[in-house]
Write an enzyme that holds these catalytic residues in place. Sequence first.
Site, PDB file in Angstrom:
ATOM      1  CD  GLU A   1      -2.853  -1.198   0.155  1.00 38.60           C
ATOM      2  OE1 GLU A   1      -3.329  -0.099  -0.224  1.00 38.60           O
ATOM      3  OE2 GLU A   1      -3.142  -2.290  -0.369  1.00 38.60           O
ATOM      4  CG  PHE A   2       0.825   3.552  -3.437  1.00 41.79           C
ATOM      5  CD1 PHE A   2       1.693   2.493  -3.695  1.00 41.79           C
ATOM      6  CD2 PHE A   2      -0.062   3.932  -4.433  1.00 41.79           C
ATOM      7  CE1 PHE A   2       1.676   1.828  -4.909  1.00 41.79           C
ATOM      8  CE2 PHE A   2      -0.092   3.278  -5.649  1.00 41.79           C
ATOM      9  CZ  PHE A   2       0.780   2.220  -5.894  1.00 41.79           C
TER      10      PHE A   2
ATOM     11  CE  LYS B   1      -0.207  16.641 -18.529  1.00 39.95           C
ATOM     12  NZ  LYS B   1      -1.590  16.616 -18.108  1.00 39.95           N
TER      13      LYS B   1
ATOM     14  CG  HIS C   1       3.915  12.966 -22.257  1.00 40.47           C
ATOM     15  ND1 HIS C   1       2.893  13.237 -21.383  1.00 40.47           N
ATOM     16  CD2 HIS C   1       3.398  13.119 -23.492  1.00 40.47           C
ATOM     17  CE1 HIS C   1       1.807  13.532 -22.057  1.00 40.47           C
ATOM     18  NE2 HIS C   1       2.072  13.474 -23.326  1.00 40.47           N
TER      19      HIS C   1
ATOM     20  CE  LYS D   1       4.438  14.352 -27.976  1.00 39.76           C
ATOM     21  NZ  LYS D   1       3.999  13.062 -28.505  1.00 39.76           N
TER      22      LYS D   1
ATOM     23  CD  GLU E   1      -5.751  14.867 -27.245  1.00 38.66           C
ATOM     24  OE1 GLU E   1      -5.282  13.736 -27.057  1.00 38.66           O
ATOM     25  OE2 GLU E   1      -6.301  15.547 -26.356  1.00 38.66           O
TER      26      GLU E   1
ATOM     27  CG  ASP F   1      -5.053  17.365 -19.337  1.00 39.56           C
ATOM     28  OD1 ASP F   1      -4.287  16.818 -18.523  1.00 39.56           O
ATOM     29  OD2 ASP F   1      -5.401  16.847 -20.412  1.00 39.56           O
TER      30      ASP F   1
ATOM     31  CG  HIS G   1       1.406  18.861 -22.155  1.00 38.00           C
ATOM     32  ND1 HIS G   1       2.461  18.249 -21.520  1.00 38.00           N
ATOM     33  CD2 HIS G   1       0.360  18.005 -22.038  1.00 38.00           C
ATOM     34  CE1 HIS G   1       2.079  17.075 -21.055  1.00 38.00           C
ATOM     35  NE2 HIS G   1       0.806  16.906 -21.351  1.00 38.00           N
TER      36      HIS G   1
END
Length: 519
Positions: free
Chosen positions: A120-121, A180, A210, A214, A248, A267, A272
């Site tokens: 368990e965390f 994130k 992330h 790229k 998207e 988000d 980003h």
Amino acid sequence: MPTEHDQPADTANSADKAAPLAGKHRAPPCTLVIFGAGGDLTKRLLMPALYNLSSDGLLDDSMQIVGVNHGERDTGEFRNELSESLRKFAADRASTFHTSQLNEKAWDWVVQRLQYFAGEFESDDTFESLKQLLSKMKTGNVVFYLAVSARFFRPIVEHLGRAGLLKEEDGNFRRIVIEKPFGTDLASAKDLNDHILGYASESQVYRIDHFLGKDTVQSILAVRFANALFEPVWRREYIDHVQITAAETIGVEGRGRFYEQTGAFRDMVPNHLFQLLGMIAMEPPNSFSAKSVRDKKAEIFDAIQPLSARDVVFGQYEAGPAGPGYRQEPDVAPDSRTETYAAARVHIDNWRWAGVPFYLRTGKRLAARRTELSVHLKTVPFRLFRDTPVDRLTPNVLTLRIDPAHGTTFDFNVKVPGPVMQVGAVQSSFNYGDFFAERANVGYETLLYDCMLGDETLFQRADSIETAWAAADPVLHPEGAPLDVHGYPAGSEGPAEADALLAADGRAWRPLGDSRKKS
């Protein structure tokens, strides 16, 4: 808990191991501990990235991987589950691996180093047992990867610190990778930074984005600083404005519960899109060292003027050509005011960029999938062409294409063949695949490799996180009424109000699709 039988052989498949890529060397020996080993991030991104690094010969033979997660299972089950997941991923996403068949030797190399650790965390027992396990490893270097929900960031780091697992002794490193969202506004980001830095030093914390993994994002710096053609005009005297797009075609894809609490702005924009803005707008660093690059990006974030309501447009997709509306998605309130689209006009208050607007947009269920940056140069004087059959000149636009196409395009003007002076718009394009062999990449390979090396260049510092949130905070906590959320048909280019944001400045978005699909 893992047993002694579960310990991987530290020489498994070493004889078959690929030589490192040219110009690269293997990462130092370390143990990678993944909290949230049973989650989607581990299966879809971390394991494929480790497989690709193994294929490229960039991992040390003594490396071990410990997957920590809730629920009892043995290491054999864990290995089989990840193997099945990766094979399916390879078959479904051949474009990511550039083959539908796995290199079984490379994957087996990873599998033999995998072991499962149930815990368990938020339990002291988990971390005491983990400490005992790590003490038996042949390397004292450890990377703790928090592939977990943000609510576990604080307790995991606290337990790691209290258990002494973050102490760096005998020349060994201990590092924490945090995904994130890093906070939900300025106050929460500051609080999280303060908490984490109470147990670890800034040099031990790798806040991952992330997007920066790229190759096409990293190449922004090469395009800017390795070509004499661009850098002299990379300033307000020549550039009219910059557009940054992350569009998207998919919706929230079953993540309605998460999205209801987050929205498109939180988000994507302070992380980003601001990261892309930092790469395109930063001053030239003295070197590509982590400190030099991150210092210059921090200066840009600090120079961003706080956003106001007049600079931002929110939208939410409704039923349209591409499918049902956001409010019809599972786990979404029928009267939801959560934005699935956000556009922002950003101003940078420094000598290079004063007066040059940066237009940012991101959204779901749009006309096309596209992540790109386009730099629009100022138009030239028209007087010379006044007596020609041309009513306007096409502005020069340099577009850096990040996803799904990889490359650059440049729009410029030439003479149309014929007896009269007539100017026509043309486009010059460069595609990475035409010049370089494509490599399997899910976007995490470089980030994992750099973390093991201790290269912090592509990771975010506490000060940059906080200055980015500071610029976004007035939108998240407006003094007046919350921003209106404007509808747009699923499959369109976004709300008309986002077009009006640019039209008020005499500008327009670059079209996403082949034709405008507005309501």
